[in-house]
Design a protein around this motif. Structure first.
Motif, PDB file in Angstrom:
ATOM      1  N   TRP A 111       3.422  26.981  88.750  1.00 14.68           N
ATOM      2  CA  TRP A 111       2.697  27.945  89.568  1.00 14.68           C
ATOM      3  C   TRP A 111       1.857  28.818  88.644  1.00 14.68           C
ATOM      4  O   TRP A 111       2.388  29.588  87.855  1.00 14.68           O
ATOM      5  CB  TRP A 111       3.662  28.819  90.371  1.00 14.68           C
ATOM      6  N   ALA A 112       0.529  28.654  88.745  1.00 20.21           N
ATOM      7  CA  ALA A 112      -0.364  29.477  87.946  1.00 20.21           C
ATOM      8  C   ALA A 112      -0.429  30.884  88.539  1.00 20.21           C
ATOM      9  O   ALA A 112      -0.135  31.099  89.716  1.00 20.21           O
ATOM     10  CB  ALA A 112      -1.757  28.847  87.906  1.00 20.21           C
ATOM     11  N   SER A 113      -0.807  31.845  87.715  1.00 22.22           N
ATOM     12  CA  SER A 113      -0.893  33.223  88.168  1.00 22.22           C
ATOM     13  C   SER A 113      -1.859  33.335  89.339  1.00 22.22           C
ATOM     14  O   SER A 113      -2.995  32.864  89.277  1.00 22.22           O
ATOM     15  CB  SER A 113      -1.365  34.124  87.022  1.00 22.22           C
ATOM     16  N   GLY A 114      -1.384  33.937  90.432  1.00 24.08           N
ATOM     17  CA  GLY A 114      -2.222  34.128  91.607  1.00 24.08           C
ATOM     18  C   GLY A 114      -2.352  32.910  92.487  1.00 24.08           C
ATOM     19  O   GLY A 114      -3.021  32.955  93.522  1.00 24.08           O
ATOM     20  N   SER A 115      -1.701  31.785  92.116  1.00 20.83           N
ATOM     21  CA  SER A 115      -1.812  30.549  92.892  1.00 20.83           C
ATOM     22  C   SER A 115      -0.843  30.552  94.067  1.00 20.83           C
ATOM     23  O   SER A 115       0.270  31.066  93.968  1.00 20.83           O
ATOM     24  CB  SER A 115      -1.525  29.342  91.999  1.00 20.83           C
ATOM     25  N   SER A 116      -1.266  29.961  95.174  1.00 22.85           N
ATOM     26  CA  SER A 116      -0.394  29.852  96.343  1.00 22.85           C
ATOM     27  C   SER A 116       0.202  28.454  96.481  1.00 22.85           C
ATOM     28  O   SER A 116       0.962  28.190  97.397  1.00 22.85           O
ATOM     29  CB  SER A 116      -1.181  30.190  97.612  1.00 22.85           C
ATOM     30  N   SER A 117      -0.132  27.558  95.576  1.00 25.84           N
ATOM     31  CA  SER A 117       0.412  26.201  95.621  1.00 25.84           C
ATOM     32  C   SER A 117       0.747  25.737  94.213  1.00 25.84           C
ATOM     33  O   SER A 117       0.173  26.212  93.220  1.00 25.84           O
ATOM     34  CB  SER A 117      -0.592  25.227  96.259  1.00 25.84           C
ATOM     35  N   ALA A 118       1.686  24.804  94.129  1.00 25.71           N
ATOM     36  CA  ALA A 118       2.155  24.331  92.833  1.00 25.71           C
ATOM     37  C   ALA A 118       1.329  23.159  92.330  1.00 25.71           C
ATOM     38  O   ALA A 118       0.744  22.401  93.116  1.00 25.71           O
ATOM     39  CB  ALA A 118       3.618  23.917  92.934  1.00 25.71           C
ATOM     40  N   ILE A 119       1.303  23.017  91.013  1.00 21.38           N
ATOM     41  CA  ILE A 119       0.676  21.878  90.351  1.00 21.38           C
ATOM     42  C   ILE A 119       1.784  21.067  89.690  1.00 21.38           C
ATOM     43  O   ILE A 119       2.670  21.630  89.050  1.00 21.38           O
ATOM     44  CB  ILE A 119      -0.327  22.349  89.280  1.00 21.38           C
ATOM     45  N   THR A 120       1.742  19.750  89.843  1.00 19.92           N
ATOM     46  CA  THR A 120       2.733  18.900  89.190  1.00 19.92           C
ATOM     47  C   THR A 120       2.414  18.791  87.702  1.00 19.92           C
ATOM     48  O   THR A 120       1.256  18.670  87.305  1.00 19.92           O
ATOM     49  CB  THR A 120       2.748  17.498  89.818  1.00 19.92           C
ATOM     50  N   ALA A 121       3.455  18.841  86.889  1.00 20.01           N
ATOM     51  CA  ALA A 121       3.298  18.682  85.444  1.00 20.01           C
ATOM     52  C   ALA A 121       4.353  17.715  84.935  1.00 20.01           C
ATOM     53  O   ALA A 121       5.400  17.529  85.571  1.00 20.01           O
ATOM     54  CB  ALA A 121       3.435  20.020  84.730  1.00 20.01           C
ATOM     55  N   ARG A 122       4.078  17.090  83.806  1.00 22.57           N
ATOM     56  CA  ARG A 122       5.002  16.120  83.223  1.00 22.57           C
ATOM     57  C   ARG A 122       5.284  16.476  81.769  1.00 22.57           C
ATOM     58  O   ARG A 122       4.431  17.029  81.071  1.00 22.57           O
ATOM     59  CB  ARG A 122       4.417  14.702  83.326  1.00 22.57           C
ATOM     60  N   LEU A 123       6.477  16.118  81.327  1.00 22.54           N
ATOM     61  CA  LEU A 123       6.881  16.415  79.959  1.00 22.54           C
ATOM     62  C   LEU A 123       6.082  15.573  78.970  1.00 22.54           C
ATOM     63  O   LEU A 123       5.960  14.367  79.120  1.00 22.54           O
ATOM     64  CB  LEU A 123       8.376  16.131  79.786  1.00 22.54           C
ATOM     65  N   VAL A 124       5.537  16.237  77.953  1.00 23.09           N
ATOM     66  CA  VAL A 124       4.939  15.518  76.828  1.00 23.09           C
ATOM     67  C   VAL A 124       6.049  15.243  75.812  1.00 23.09           C
ATOM     68  O   VAL A 124       6.293  14.099  75.444  1.00 23.09           O
ATOM     69  CB  VAL A 124       3.801  16.334  76.189  1.00 23.09           C
ATOM     70  N   ALA A 125       6.735  16.292  75.371  1.00 19.26           N
ATOM     71  CA  ALA A 125       7.883  16.138  74.482  1.00 19.26           C
ATOM     72  C   ALA A 125       8.584  17.478  74.350  1.00 19.26           C
ATOM     73  O   ALA A 125       7.972  18.538  74.494  1.00 19.26           O
ATOM     74  CB  ALA A 125       7.458  15.621  73.101  1.00 19.26           C
ATOM     75  N   ALA A 126       9.868  17.408  74.071  1.00 21.80           N
ATOM     76  CA  ALA A 126      10.661  18.602  73.786  1.00 21.80           C
ATOM     77  C   ALA A 126      11.181  18.510  72.359  1.00 21.80           C
ATOM     78  O   ALA A 126      11.423  17.423  71.841  1.00 21.80           O
ATOM     79  CB  ALA A 126      11.818  18.731  74.769  1.00 21.80           C
ATOM     80  N   TYR A 127      11.346  19.665  71.743  1.00 18.18           N
ATOM     81  CA  TYR A 127      11.892  19.745  70.385  1.00 18.18           C
ATOM     82  C   TYR A 127      13.023  20.759  70.407  1.00 18.18           C
ATOM     83  O   TYR A 127      12.849  21.933  70.049  1.00 18.18           O
ATOM     84  CB  TYR A 127      10.788  20.143  69.402  1.00 18.18           C
ATOM     85  N   PRO A 128      14.224  20.328  70.829  1.00 19.18           N
ATOM     86  CA  PRO A 128      15.344  21.254  70.980  1.00 19.18           C
ATOM     87  C   PRO A 128      15.715  21.983  69.697  1.00 19.18           C
ATOM     88  O   PRO A 128      16.265  23.087  69.749  1.00 19.18           O
ATOM     89  CB  PRO A 128      16.483  20.343  71.448  1.00 19.18           C
ATOM     90  N   GLU A 129      15.420  21.383  68.545  1.00 14.35           N
ATOM     91  CA  GLU A 129      15.779  22.005  67.269  1.00 14.35           C
ATOM     92  C   GLU A 129      15.120  23.365  67.089  1.00 14.35           C
ATOM     93  O   GLU A 129      15.611  24.214  66.348  1.00 14.35           O
ATOM     94  CB  GLU A 129      15.412  21.091  66.106  1.00 14.35           C
ATOM     95  N   GLN A 130      13.973  23.590  67.740  1.00 11.79           N
ATOM     96  CA  GLN A 130      13.314  24.895  67.706  1.00 11.79           C
ATOM     97  C   GLN A 130      13.189  25.480  69.114  1.00 11.79           C
ATOM     98  O   GLN A 130      12.502  26.488  69.309  1.00 11.79           O
ATOM     99  CB  GLN A 130      11.920  24.780  67.084  1.00 11.79           C
ATOM    100  N   ASP A 131      13.869  24.857  70.073  1.00 13.26           N
ATOM    101  CA  ASP A 131      13.835  25.285  71.475  1.00 13.26           C
ATOM    102  C   ASP A 131      12.410  25.437  71.994  1.00 13.26           C
ATOM    103  O   ASP A 131      12.051  26.424  72.639  1.00 13.26           O
ATOM    104  CB  ASP A 131      14.612  26.588  71.674  1.00 13.26           C
ATOM    105  N   LEU A 132      11.585  24.423  71.723  1.00 11.70           N
ATOM    106  CA  LEU A 132      10.207  24.414  72.208  1.00 11.70           C
ATOM    107  C   LEU A 132       9.910  23.097  72.919  1.00 11.70           C
ATOM    108  O   LEU A 132      10.532  22.068  72.623  1.00 11.70           O
ATOM    109  CB  LEU A 132       9.223  24.611  71.057  1.00 11.70           C
ATOM    110  N   ALA A 133       8.965  23.131  73.836  1.00  8.26           N
ATOM    111  CA  ALA A 133       8.560  21.932  74.569  1.00  8.26           C
ATOM    112  C   ALA A 133       7.121  22.102  75.029  1.00  8.26           C
ATOM    113  O   ALA A 133       6.620  23.229  75.160  1.00  8.26           O
ATOM    114  CB  ALA A 133       9.478  21.687  75.757  1.00  8.26           C
ATOM    115  N   VAL A 134       6.466  20.986  75.274  1.00  9.29           N
ATOM    116  CA  VAL A 134       5.117  20.985  75.834  1.00  9.29           C
ATOM    117  C   VAL A 134       5.113  20.116  77.077  1.00  9.29           C
ATOM    118  O   VAL A 134       5.635  18.992  77.063  1.00  9.29           O
ATOM    119  CB  VAL A 134       4.072  20.455  74.824  1.00  9.29           C
TER     120      VAL A 134
END
Length: 362
Positions: A111-134
């Motif tokens: 949900w983007a700021s000010g948006s009334s509807s959701a956008i679907t997104a998909r995981l590119v990759a997660a890096y749990p060792e630094q608790d980050l993901a894109v």
């Protein structure tokens, strides 16, 4: 206080219930999902001026300007069983967030700021060792605004900062505080959805970090993101309740390093994290107190093995830091970089020995 925080007091929270919202969540993590779509965000409120003086008016104007500049770049992420926040990273629809926000999910509603509807997104990759993901939006809405990112080297104690995100599912929320400290090394718990990561050089802030803030933006008064709010401290002496005004954000330098690699290669190819190249376990002394890390396995081409350490050795000091547990060893290594040389003290057959180790990389 610092040592105890690093070892045990920084963890994600117990359920929270307030008189206004009744969403249970994890402190400094993502809120448990259970609400409908996010409420339509109201206009962010700035601190009320209690003085007609120019200093107060100027600071209030600064707050309002930063909120206007940055809040459109902060999104809410629905990971089906949890809610968190994210930052629009570029114009291609990449969003950076915490790994514990995405969990094991592969698709998300954003949900983007000010948006009334959701956008679907998909995981590119997660890096749990630094608790980050894109993650990446399936479609890029018109006017999507990437955030501006600052310089970790310029972050200093006392700087005023704003934390932006969706605490308790309240999208587009803003809190304010200061940079309380820099260079903190903090270990997450693995329970309750944490990744168990040990993260170095975190920014400590007094800005309130609540469930759902994770993955959002910690911003300076130049409208630059200087970190990603990730954890808040809890006080075990108070039954695990929140320790007010003690929160931690992953520094922007690490955020950009990890995100750039994931976007380019689909994974982290250069972690920048030092390693001994061992598998270890915590051992206890005759009083059943943690007393070191026993080497269970040492990779033949790893840093420890090259320095002469082998299975059965017990590491008790690394780089001048006493080692009692796996966590303390991880924290000690987090302060160093691959290629650096450190002195490692270990026990072998009851005898105390030392070795100079050239650190490898995770």
């Amino acid at each position: 206080m610092d040592a105890s925080l690093r070892r045990s007091r920084v963890r994600r929270t117990v359920p929270i219930v307030t008189a206004v919202v009744a969403i249970s969540g994890l402190l400094g993590g993502c809120s448990q999902s259970g609400s409908a779509a996010p409420r339509e965000p109201s206009s962010p409120s700035a601190p009320t001026s209690r003085s007609s003086g120019s200093v107060t008016d100027s600071l209030q104007s600064d707050y309002q300007r930063v909120i206007k500049n940055v809040l459109p770049s902060v999104v809410q992420i629905d990971a089906s069983n949890s809610l968190g926040s994210g930052i629009v990273y570029d114009g291609q629809g990449h969003v950076v967030t915490n790994a514990h926000v995405v969990g094991n999910g592969r698709t998300f509603k954003v949900w983007a700021s000010g948006s009334s509807s959701a956008i679907t997104a998909r995981l590119v990759a997660a890096y749990p060792e630094q608790d980050l993901a894109v993650i990446k939006l399936d479609s890029v809405p018109s006017g999507l605004k990437p955030a501006g990112f600052g310089d970790s080297a310029k972050v200093e104690m006392g700087q005023i900062v704003l934390a932006m995100g969706s605490p308790l599912g309240l999208s587009s929320s803003v809190t304010q505080g200061i940079v309380s400290a820099t260079g903190r090394t903090v270990s997450e718990g693995q329970g309750g959805g944490g990744t168990g990561a040990t993260i170095a050089n975190m920014v400590q802030t007094s800005a309130a970090i609540n469930p759902g803030n994770s993955g959002g933006a910690l911003v300076n008064l130049d409208s630059e993101v200087i970190g990603i709010p990730t954890l808040a401290a809890t006080d075990p002496d108070m039954g695990g309740s929140a320790a007010p005004g003690i929160g931690f954000a992953i520094p922007v330098s690490m955020v950009r390093t990890v995100a750039d690699q994931i976007i380019k290669s689909g994974k982290v190819t250069d972690s920048g994290r030092a390693a001994l190249g061992i598998t270890g376990r915590t051992v206890v002394d005759s009083g059943y107190q943690p007393a070191g890390v026993a080497i269970v396995d040492a990779k033949a081409d790893g840093a420890a093995a090259k320095a002469g350490l082998k299975p059965g050795d017990i590491v008790v000091k690394a780089g001048g830091t006493d080692i009692t547990t796996i966590t303390s060893l991880t924290e000690a290594l987090a302060a160093h970089k691959p290629g650096q040389k450190i002195e490692v003290t270990y026990l072998r057959d009851g005898a105390r020995k030392t070795a100079e180790v050239t650190l490898g990389e995770v």
